[in-house]
Design a protein around this motif. Structure first.
Motif, PDB file in Angstrom:
ATOM      1  N   GLY A 141       6.779  -2.437  -6.261  1.00  0.00           N
ATOM      2  CA  GLY A 141       6.402  -3.515  -5.363  1.00  0.00           C
ATOM      3  C   GLY A 141       4.931  -3.629  -5.067  1.00  0.00           C
ATOM      4  N   VAL A 142       4.087  -2.870  -5.771  1.00  0.00           N
ATOM      5  CA  VAL A 142       2.634  -2.983  -5.595  1.00  0.00           C
ATOM      6  C   VAL A 142       1.974  -3.050  -6.965  1.00  0.00           C
ATOM      7  CG1 VAL A 142       2.661  -1.747  -3.389  1.00  0.00           C
ATOM      8  CG2 VAL A 142       2.264  -0.469  -5.499  1.00  0.00           C
ATOM      9  N   THR A 143       0.740  -3.533  -6.996  1.00  0.00           N
ATOM     10  CA  THR A 143       0.002  -3.650  -8.244  1.00  0.00           C
ATOM     11  C   THR A 143      -0.674  -2.322  -8.593  1.00  0.00           C
ATOM     12  OG1 THR A 143      -2.072  -4.298  -7.183  1.00  0.00           O
ATOM     13  CG2 THR A 143      -0.479  -6.067  -7.667  1.00  0.00           C
ATOM     14  N   LEU A 144      -1.177  -2.240  -9.811  1.00  0.00           N
ATOM     15  CA  LEU A 144      -1.934  -1.052 -10.207  1.00  0.00           C
ATOM     16  C   LEU A 144      -3.151  -0.844  -9.301  1.00  0.00           C
ATOM     17  CD1 LEU A 144      -1.869  -1.344 -14.100  1.00  0.00           C
ATOM     18  CD2 LEU A 144      -1.047   0.628 -12.795  1.00  0.00           C
ATOM     19  N   ASP A 145      -3.833  -1.938  -8.953  1.00  0.00           N
ATOM     20  CA  ASP A 145      -4.984  -1.824  -8.066  1.00  0.00           C
ATOM     21  C   ASP A 145      -4.564  -1.292  -6.704  1.00  0.00           C
ATOM     22  OD1 ASP A 145      -6.649  -2.766 -10.037  1.00  0.00           O
ATOM     23  OD2 ASP A 145      -6.893  -4.767  -9.184  1.00  0.00           O
ATOM     24  N   GLN A 146      -3.495  -1.847  -6.154  1.00  0.00           N
ATOM     25  CA  GLN A 146      -3.020  -1.375  -4.857  1.00  0.00           C
ATOM     26  C   GLN A 146      -2.596   0.090  -4.922  1.00  0.00           C
ATOM     27  OE1 GLN A 146      -0.026  -4.510  -4.327  1.00  0.00           O
ATOM     28  NE2 GLN A 146      -1.016  -5.055  -2.394  1.00  0.00           N
ATOM     29  N   ALA A 147      -1.900   0.443  -5.995  1.00  0.00           N
ATOM     30  CA  ALA A 147      -1.416   1.819  -6.122  1.00  0.00           C
ATOM     31  C   ALA A 147      -2.569   2.821  -6.165  1.00  0.00           C
ATOM     32  CB  ALA A 147      -0.547   1.957  -7.368  1.00  0.00           C
ATOM     33  N   ALA A 148      -3.719   2.399  -6.692  1.00  0.00           N
ATOM     34  CA  ALA A 148      -4.884   3.284  -6.742  1.00  0.00           C
ATOM     35  C   ALA A 148      -5.584   3.396  -5.392  1.00  0.00           C
ATOM     36  CB  ALA A 148      -5.879   2.776  -7.795  1.00  0.00           C
ATOM     37  N   MET A 149      -5.186   2.569  -4.421  1.00  0.00           N
ATOM     38  CA  MET A 149      -5.809   2.624  -3.096  1.00  0.00           C
ATOM     39  C   MET A 149      -4.891   3.212  -2.036  1.00  0.00           C
ATOM     40  SD  MET A 149      -8.171  -0.804  -2.849  1.00  0.00           S
ATOM     41  CE  MET A 149      -6.884  -2.006  -3.170  1.00  0.00           C
ATOM     42  N   VAL A 150      -3.694   3.621  -2.428  1.00  0.00           N
ATOM     43  CA  VAL A 150      -2.758   4.181  -1.456  1.00  0.00           C
ATOM     44  C   VAL A 150      -3.317   5.456  -0.832  1.00  0.00           C
ATOM     45  CG1 VAL A 150      -0.482   5.225  -1.143  1.00  0.00           C
ATOM     46  CG2 VAL A 150      -0.720   3.163  -2.532  1.00  0.00           C
ATOM     47  N   PHE A 185      -6.401   6.805  -0.169  1.00  0.00           N
ATOM     48  CA  PHE A 185      -7.403   6.821   0.899  1.00  0.00           C
ATOM     49  C   PHE A 185      -6.860   6.181   2.175  1.00  0.00           C
ATOM     50  CE2 PHE A 185      -8.667   2.500  -0.410  1.00  0.00           C
ATOM     51  CZ  PHE A 185      -9.070   1.921   0.793  1.00  0.00           C
ATOM     52  N   LEU A 186      -6.002   5.182   2.012  1.00  0.00           N
ATOM     53  CA  LEU A 186      -5.382   4.585   3.188  1.00  0.00           C
ATOM     54  C   LEU A 186      -4.412   5.554   3.848  1.00  0.00           C
ATOM     55  CD1 LEU A 186      -4.777   1.012   1.752  1.00  0.00           C
ATOM     56  CD2 LEU A 186      -6.357   1.617   3.606  1.00  0.00           C
ATOM     57  N   ALA A 187      -3.752   6.388   3.038  1.00  0.00           N
ATOM     58  CA  ALA A 187      -2.821   7.378   3.586  1.00  0.00           C
ATOM     59  C   ALA A 187      -3.559   8.416   4.436  1.00  0.00           C
ATOM     60  CB  ALA A 187      -2.055   8.063   2.461  1.00  0.00           C
ATOM     61  N   ILE A 188      -4.798   8.723   4.088  1.00  0.00           N
ATOM     62  CA  ILE A 188      -5.582   9.649   4.906  1.00  0.00           C
ATOM     63  C   ILE A 188      -5.798   9.059   6.298  1.00  0.00           C
ATOM     64  CG2 ILE A 188      -7.846  10.735   5.169  1.00  0.00           C
ATOM     65  CD1 ILE A 188      -7.909  11.075   2.138  1.00  0.00           C
ATOM     66  N   GLY A 189      -6.130   7.761   6.345  1.00  0.00           N
ATOM     67  CA  GLY A 189      -6.267   7.101   7.639  1.00  0.00           C
ATOM     68  C   GLY A 189      -4.950   7.046   8.387  1.00  0.00           C
ATOM     69  N   ALA A 190      -3.873   6.732   7.671  1.00  0.00           N
ATOM     70  CA  ALA A 190      -2.550   6.662   8.298  1.00  0.00           C
ATOM     71  C   ALA A 190      -2.143   8.023   8.855  1.00  0.00           C
ATOM     72  CB  ALA A 190      -1.519   6.160   7.290  1.00  0.00           C
ATOM     73  N   HIS A 191      -2.459   9.086   8.128  1.00  0.00           N
ATOM     74  CA  HIS A 191      -2.121  10.440   8.581  1.00  0.00           C
ATOM     75  C   HIS A 191      -2.871  10.777   9.867  1.00  0.00           C
ATOM     76  CE1 HIS A 191      -0.872  14.634   8.274  1.00  0.00           C
ATOM     77  NE2 HIS A 191      -2.133  14.977   8.505  1.00  0.00           N
ATOM     78  N   ALA A 231       3.452  -0.898   4.221  1.00  0.00           N
ATOM     79  CA  ALA A 231       2.511  -1.890   4.750  1.00  0.00           C
ATOM     80  C   ALA A 231       1.997  -2.810   3.648  1.00  0.00           C
ATOM     81  CB  ALA A 231       1.349  -1.179   5.446  1.00  0.00           C
ATOM     82  N   MET A 232       1.744  -2.250   2.468  1.00  0.00           N
ATOM     83  CA  MET A 232       1.300  -3.074   1.344  1.00  0.00           C
ATOM     84  C   MET A 232       2.366  -4.091   0.951  1.00  0.00           C
ATOM     85  SD  MET A 232      -0.641  -0.416  -1.228  1.00  0.00           S
ATOM     86  CE  MET A 232      -2.372   0.015  -0.981  1.00  0.00           C
ATOM     87  N   ARG A 233       3.607  -3.632   0.840  1.00  0.00           N
ATOM     88  CA  ARG A 233       4.695  -4.536   0.440  1.00  0.00           C
ATOM     89  C   ARG A 233       4.917  -5.635   1.465  1.00  0.00           C
ATOM     90  NH1 ARG A 233       7.690   0.842  -0.583  1.00  0.00           N
ATOM     91  NH2 ARG A 233       7.150   1.326  -2.755  1.00  0.00           N
ATOM     92  N   GLU A 234       4.623  -5.346   2.724  1.00  0.00           N
ATOM     93  CA  GLU A 234       4.816  -6.328   3.781  1.00  0.00           C
ATOM     94  C   GLU A 234       3.586  -7.204   4.000  1.00  0.00           C
ATOM     95  OE1 GLU A 234       6.033  -4.113   7.200  1.00  0.00           O
ATOM     96  OE2 GLU A 234       7.914  -3.452   6.291  1.00  0.00           O
ATOM     97  N   GLY A 235       2.545  -6.997   3.183  1.00  0.00           N
ATOM     98  CA  GLY A 235       1.346  -7.810   3.284  1.00  0.00           C
ATOM     99  C   GLY A 235       0.484  -7.503   4.490  1.00  0.00           C
ATOM    100  N   LEU A 236       0.562  -6.281   4.995  1.00  0.00           N
ATOM    101  CA  LEU A 236      -0.150  -5.911   6.211  1.00  0.00           C
ATOM    102  C   LEU A 236      -1.510  -5.265   5.952  1.00  0.00           C
ATOM    103  CD1 LEU A 236       2.868  -4.457   8.240  1.00  0.00           C
ATOM    104  CD2 LEU A 236       1.865  -6.751   8.387  1.00  0.00           C
ATOM    105  N   ILE A 277      -7.207   0.219  10.311  1.00  0.00           N
ATOM    106  CA  ILE A 277      -6.045  -0.593   9.927  1.00  0.00           C
ATOM    107  C   ILE A 277      -4.777  -0.078  10.594  1.00  0.00           C
ATOM    108  CG2 ILE A 277      -4.528  -1.175   7.984  1.00  0.00           C
ATOM    109  CD1 ILE A 277      -7.138  -1.259   6.248  1.00  0.00           C
ATOM    110  N   PHE A 278      -4.548   1.219  10.517  1.00  0.00           N
ATOM    111  CA  PHE A 278      -3.280   1.750  11.013  1.00  0.00           C
ATOM    112  C   PHE A 278      -3.271   1.919  12.530  1.00  0.00           C
ATOM    113  CE2 PHE A 278      -2.924   2.414   6.517  1.00  0.00           C
ATOM    114  CZ  PHE A 278      -1.625   1.970   6.298  1.00  0.00           C
ATOM    115  N   SER A 279      -4.437   2.069  13.150  1.00  0.00           N
ATOM    116  CA  SER A 279      -4.487   2.028  14.615  1.00  0.00           C
ATOM    117  C   SER A 279      -4.133   0.627  15.110  1.00  0.00           C
ATOM    118  CB  SER A 279      -5.882   2.418  15.112  1.00  0.00           C
ATOM    119  OG  SER A 279      -6.167   3.778  14.861  1.00  0.00           O
TER     120      SER A 279
END
Length: 335
Positions: A132-141, A143-149, A294-299, A176-178
């Motif tokens: 459900g995500v693109t290659l570009d999105q998958a490569a950005m998961v 660093f965003l997960a570090i913020g989410a954590h 969040a990516m799949r939901e367009g957030l 973003i996640f705050s």
């Protein structure tokens, strides 16, 4: 296959290496996208505390499965992302579900060679379908997960005032996640272009430029109470020490950054505020799933990937990513 090696700080070299042969339980990946992380920039500059040279950098990656083990849940051609924190699964941290701070942790691109290459072998448990995500999105998961954590560690909740110090990609993840948890977020940084990006793309309530009068501005924005949660994502010891003063009484301070030095704080102030101090390292599978959902939901705001280059161009183009005038938020390497 083409690989780009950081031979010594400041020196990148393209090499022709043999395509790796997967060991038992490993997946052979055809690397497709690699995000350039602040860690990679620190490696290039010689400021990464956990690394020996030479090293193939790159831990934010997506790709396709070239070869999977017999009986694997993966198949050739699957589009995947990688959790680059290779944990042991049996130490005290892993037994507690804290795989992100495994006592034997091996991070791709840091402790062992990473993804600035065409093919890479990774143990199967750390390779996941990027549905459900693109290659570009998958490569950005990652660093965003570090913020989410970090946000999950701080237990950010609706209505809280949050300050993010350091508006690079990791800080942006925390923003973003705050905000997704309903917090009101202020960003503090020295770069006005980064602050403008946070205001225009990420929806920060306020942005403050580092410098004279910034403490007074932060006080005014918080009714002189300062912030329920403060995240440091600067990678600078002096900034990390200064951030203690921005935490409200009863508040929480989260150090996402890591530096090669001791961090000091004033103990009477720390106790007077009953400050909660947290370290936040890497991310867990739960945080990766949070980002993917969040990516799949367009957030996740669009436009985080501001720059691109081909793998072959990395030795020539990579140094330019350190130039603040280039306006880089996230650079993507296409393999």
């Amino acid at each position: 296959m083409l690989s780009v090696v950081c031979v010594t700080p400041g020196t990148l070299r393209a090499e022709d290496r043999p395509t790796p042969i997967p060991a038992e339980g490993e997946v052979l990946l055809r690397v497709r996208r690699v995000g350039v992380c602040g860690t990679d920039l620190h490696i290039f500059a010689g400021r990464q505390p956990y690394l020996d040279y030479p090293r193939v950098m790159g831990h934010e990656l997506s790709g396709t499965v070239a070869e999977a083990p017999r009986g694997s849940r993966l198949a050739a051609g699957d589009v995947v992302y990688v959790m680059p924190y290779l944990s042991c699964g049996h130490c005290v941290a892993c037994r507690a579900g804290r795989t992100n701070c495994c006592t034997h942790l091996q991070v791709l691109g840091v402790h062992r060679d990473g993804a600035f290459t065409e093919y890479l072998c990774v143990p199967e448990p750390f390779v996941h379908r990027a549905e459900g995500v693109t290659l570009d999105q998958a490569a950005m998961v990652e660093f965003l997960a570090i913020g989410a954590h970090a946000v999950r560690r701080a237990q950010v909740s609706a209505g809280q005032r949050v300050l993010v110090v350091g508006a690079g990609p990791i800080g942006m993840g925390a923003i973003i996640f705050s905000r997704l948890r309903g917090a009101t977020v202020t960003a503090l940084d020295s770069r006005t272009d980064r602050l403008a990006f946070c205001a225009q793309r990420l929806g920060t309530a306020s942005c403050v430029t580092l410098g004279a009068g910034d403490t007074e501005q932060l006080a005014a924005l918080s009714s002189n109470e300062f912030f329920d949660v403060v995240f440091d994502a600067t990678g600078h010891a002096a900034a990390m020490e200064r951030g203690f003063g921005f935490v409200a009484h009863g508040g929480t301070y989260v150090l996402i950054s890591v530096v090669q030095s001791d961090i000091r704080f004033n103990d009477p102030e720390f106790h007077k505020r009953e400050t909660t101090l947290l370290g936040s390292r890497n991310a867990t599978s739960e945080d990766f799933e949070t980002v993917l959902r969040a990516m799949r939901e367009g957030l996740i705001p669009a436009g985080l990937d501001t720059h691109r280059m081909a793998l072959a161009d990395v030795p020539a183009c990579f140094p330019g990513l350190l130039d603040p005038d280039a306006g880089v938020v996230k650079a993507i390497v296409e393999c």
